[in-house]
Design an enzyme around this catalytic site. Structure first.
Site, PDB file in Angstrom:
ATOM      1  N   TYR A 115      46.884  40.384  50.200  1.00 43.36           N
ATOM      2  CA  TYR A 115      46.733  40.325  48.736  1.00 43.36           C
ATOM      3  C   TYR A 115      46.907  38.850  48.387  1.00 43.36           C
ATOM      4  O   TYR A 115      47.761  38.480  47.624  1.00 43.36           O
ATOM      5  CB  TYR A 115      47.847  41.200  48.144  1.00 43.36           C
ATOM      6  CG  TYR A 115      47.763  41.556  46.689  1.00 43.36           C
ATOM      7  CD1 TYR A 115      46.633  42.151  46.141  1.00 43.36           C
ATOM      8  CD2 TYR A 115      48.863  41.336  45.841  1.00 43.36           C
ATOM      9  CE1 TYR A 115      46.602  42.525  44.807  1.00 43.36           C
ATOM     10  CE2 TYR A 115      48.833  41.706  44.506  1.00 43.36           C
ATOM     11  CZ  TYR A 115      47.701  42.306  44.001  1.00 43.36           C
ATOM     12  OH  TYR A 115      47.672  42.686  42.673  1.00 43.36           O
ATOM     13  N   GLU A 149      35.748  45.612  46.611  1.00 41.63           N
ATOM     14  CA  GLU A 149      36.595  44.414  46.683  1.00 41.63           C
ATOM     15  C   GLU A 149      35.953  43.420  47.632  1.00 41.63           C
ATOM     16  O   GLU A 149      35.649  43.754  48.782  1.00 41.63           O
ATOM     17  CB  GLU A 149      38.026  44.761  47.140  1.00 41.63           C
ATOM     18  CG  GLU A 149      38.818  45.479  46.049  1.00 41.63           C
ATOM     19  CD  GLU A 149      40.309  45.606  46.338  1.00 41.63           C
ATOM     20  OE1 GLU A 149      40.699  45.537  47.525  1.00 41.63           O
ATOM     21  OE2 GLU A 149      41.082  45.774  45.378  1.00 41.63           O
ATOM     22  N   ARG A 161      50.203  45.531  34.422  1.00 43.80           N
ATOM     23  CA  ARG A 161      51.574  45.367  33.947  1.00 43.80           C
ATOM     24  C   ARG A 161      51.597  44.519  32.691  1.00 43.80           C
ATOM     25  O   ARG A 161      51.491  45.038  31.582  1.00 43.80           O
ATOM     26  CB  ARG A 161      52.456  44.768  35.050  1.00 43.80           C
ATOM     27  CG  ARG A 161      52.838  45.763  36.142  1.00 43.80           C
ATOM     28  CD  ARG A 161      53.830  45.160  37.128  1.00 43.80           C
ATOM     29  NE  ARG A 161      53.347  43.919  37.706  1.00 43.80           N
ATOM     30  CZ  ARG A 161      52.570  43.871  38.794  1.00 43.80           C
ATOM     31  NH1 ARG A 161      52.224  44.971  39.417  1.00 43.80           N
ATOM     32  NH2 ARG A 161      52.133  42.724  39.255  1.00 43.80           N
ATOM     33  N   HIS A 217      43.328  36.868  41.856  1.00 46.73           N
ATOM     34  CA  HIS A 217      43.197  38.330  41.854  1.00 46.73           C
ATOM     35  C   HIS A 217      44.539  38.993  41.516  1.00 46.73           C
ATOM     36  O   HIS A 217      44.600  39.895  40.673  1.00 46.73           O
ATOM     37  CB  HIS A 217      42.686  38.816  43.216  1.00 46.73           C
ATOM     38  CG  HIS A 217      42.681  40.305  43.362  1.00 46.73           C
ATOM     39  ND1 HIS A 217      41.819  41.122  42.656  1.00 46.73           N
ATOM     40  CD2 HIS A 217      43.447  41.136  44.114  1.00 46.73           C
ATOM     41  CE1 HIS A 217      42.053  42.389  42.980  1.00 46.73           C
ATOM     42  NE2 HIS A 217      43.033  42.426  43.866  1.00 46.73           N
ATOM     43  N   GLN A 241      44.026  54.994  42.429  1.00 47.02           N
ATOM     44  CA  GLN A 241      45.003  53.958  42.804  1.00 47.02           C
ATOM     45  C   GLN A 241      46.107  53.829  41.749  1.00 47.02           C
ATOM     46  O   GLN A 241      47.292  53.762  42.064  1.00 47.02           O
ATOM     47  CB  GLN A 241      44.274  52.625  42.984  1.00 47.02           C
ATOM     48  CG  GLN A 241      45.161  51.474  43.440  1.00 47.02           C
ATOM     49  CD  GLN A 241      44.384  50.143  43.524  1.00 47.02           C
ATOM     50  OE1 GLN A 241      43.165  50.112  43.349  1.00 47.02           O
ATOM     51  NE2 GLN A 241      45.093  49.073  43.798  1.00 47.02           N
ATOM     52  N   GLU A 281      36.061  40.735  50.126  1.00 53.59           N
ATOM     53  CA  GLU A 281      37.085  40.224  51.038  1.00 53.59           C
ATOM     54  C   GLU A 281      36.447  39.659  52.303  1.00 53.59           C
ATOM     55  O   GLU A 281      35.300  39.956  52.625  1.00 53.59           O
ATOM     56  CB  GLU A 281      38.053  41.355  51.452  1.00 53.59           C
ATOM     57  CG  GLU A 281      38.672  42.079  50.273  1.00 53.59           C
ATOM     58  CD  GLU A 281      39.910  42.890  50.632  1.00 53.59           C
ATOM     59  OE1 GLU A 281      40.479  42.672  51.717  1.00 53.59           O
ATOM     60  OE2 GLU A 281      40.294  43.734  49.802  1.00 53.59           O
TER      61      GLU A 281
HETATM   62 MN    MN Z   1      41.809  45.093  49.272  1.00 53.14          MN
END
Ligand code: MN
Length: 423
Positions: A136, A207, A150, A141, A248, A209
């Site tokens: 992460y 995502e 949040r 991101h 999620q 990546e």
């Molecule tokens: Mn990911």
């Protein structure tokens, strides 16, 4: 200096302008044809070089390769030979393909058998993946997601700048580019309801990546030192960590991602070696506060790799929806591997370590629909006139990546997947 990376090299195999696979790349993969069972190959221009043919016909003599090393459905045994050996093989392939080398070029029979047009092959998963970890590591991101889920004032949790946060993902559902993905079903808690409901995900996302693949097994109880991590990395692929945001969001506290992620992840088929990426090294972002000594490393530890995301609705053309860069990552791969093993966790040949979504500083460089549409508040407009907040059935996501330096451009090939309706 790695000779195969020399920008001056050209090949007798025609490499179209803008190709991902010039002689300076030579990525490894597993392919099959109508006539061949899965074997190892290397990409050059619009061709795949059949490594079994080269090995069996003496073109790789003198390298002390185990017999049948390329005649396998996975590259694990080859990459487990270690950096020195795999580097020597890439150097030898470069030599065979360079313009001034006649060995294969002037042997018409061998040439025709060794080089297979890419449109006649099917690419497969390049490695058997024993373990998959997702980091992460993009500050942008983590900040965006923290702001949405949040609070913008406490977007980054207190640990984020002290360690590369990650979780253990699911290896069984990692598939090669081109494999369709069914929309997942699961528990979702609508905002206006006290209780969860069971239904297909309404917030299906991708995502953007990259991931690295390790080349050796280590002993339980030992650690990879941050300065030595490069020797444990064979190469990199593009990676789409498909995510169901509604699943999620309901499930992730307190233990993190689970069914919102494990229904499928897509890998690009060609492993671009760490060696081939050496010319594209750059410094990463300044790290503050200082990291603990086991994570401290100086120098050019990031890679300048341009990343692009395309959305292609069923029957329509592609729209570019994001342009990011691997260089934005806050935590580099040395730090990721050092942190992963600092407690004595052992690594294995073929393990996959994904970066986490790579978002850049501007809205056009965000690496997920969640961020691009700001959780559905800002629809994206596509060239066919339609709009998206999240993915619809029939949509394909294609990730592409390339690096360019001193006139040499190397790329990763497509990492694509199409969304099918829920089963
Ligand atoms: Mn990911």
């Amino acid at each position: 200096m790695i000779k195969a990376n020399d920008p001056a090299l050209t090949s007798w195999v025609e490499v179209p302008k803008g190709s991902d696979f010039p002689i300076q790349n030579l990525p490894f993969g597993i392919f099959k044809t109508k006539y061949l069972s899965p074997v190892a190959g290397v990409a050059i221009g619009n061709f795949v070089l059949d490594l079994v043919y080269l090995h069996e016909n003496g073109f790789l003599d003198g390298y002390d390769l185990p017999s049948g090393i390329f005649n396998q459905p996975y590259l694990n045994d080859f990459i487990a030979l270690g950096k020195k050996k795999t580097r020597a093989i890439r150097e030898r392939l470069s030599e065979l393909l360079r313009l001034d080398n006649d060995e294969l070029k002037n042997n018409v029979g061998a040439r025709e058998l060794a080089l297979i047009p890419m449109d006649e092959v099917e690419m497969l998963l390049p490695v058997k993946i024993p373990n998959y970890t997702d980091f992460y590591s993009s500050e942008e991101h983590a900040y965006n997601v923290g702001s949405m889920f949040r609070d913008p004032k406490n977007a980054l949790l207190p640990n984020w700048k002290h360690l590369p946060v990650g979780y253990h993902g699911r290896a069984s559902s990692i598939v090669v580019s081109g494999t369709p993905i069914h929309r997942p079903k699961g528990q979702i808690k609508p905002a206006d309801s006290e209780l969860p409901v069971f239904c297909p995900s309404q917030k299906l996302d991708f995502e953007l990546e990259m991931a690295f693949i390790t080349n050796q097994n280590t002993r339980l109880g030992t650690s990879v030192p941050v300065h030595d991590a490069d020797n444990y990395i064979f190469g990199f692929v593009l990676f789409n960590d498909w995510s169901a945001r509604d699943i999620q969001q309901w499930e992730y506290v307190p233990l993190g991602p689970f069914l919102g992620k494990n229904f499928g992840s897509t890998l690009s088929p060609w492993i671009v070696t760490l060696d081939a990426l050496e010319p594209f090294r750059v410094k990463g972002p300044e790290q503050f506060p200082n990291v603990l000594p086991y994570l401290a490393i100086e120098g050019e530890r990031n890679f300048d790799i341009i990343l692009e995301v395309f959305l292609k609705p069923e029957g329509a053309s592609e729209t570019t929806i994001s342009r990011s860069n691997f260089k934005y990552l806050y935590w580099n791969v040395n730090q990721q591997l050092a942190h992963h093993t600092v407690n004595g966790c052992n690594i294995q040949v073929g393990d996959l370590y994904a970066s986490g979504t790579i978002s850049g500083p501007s809205p056009g460089s965000y690496g997920s629909m969640l961020e691009l549409s700001w959780n559905g508040q800002r629809p994206l407009h596509l060239t066919d006139g339609s709009a998206r907040t999240f993915l619809q059935d029939g949509d394909s996501i294609i990730l592409r990546a390339h690096a360019e330096h001193k006139g040499v451009r190397i790329g990763f090939g497509d990492c694509s997947g199409k969304i099918l309706p829920a089963t």
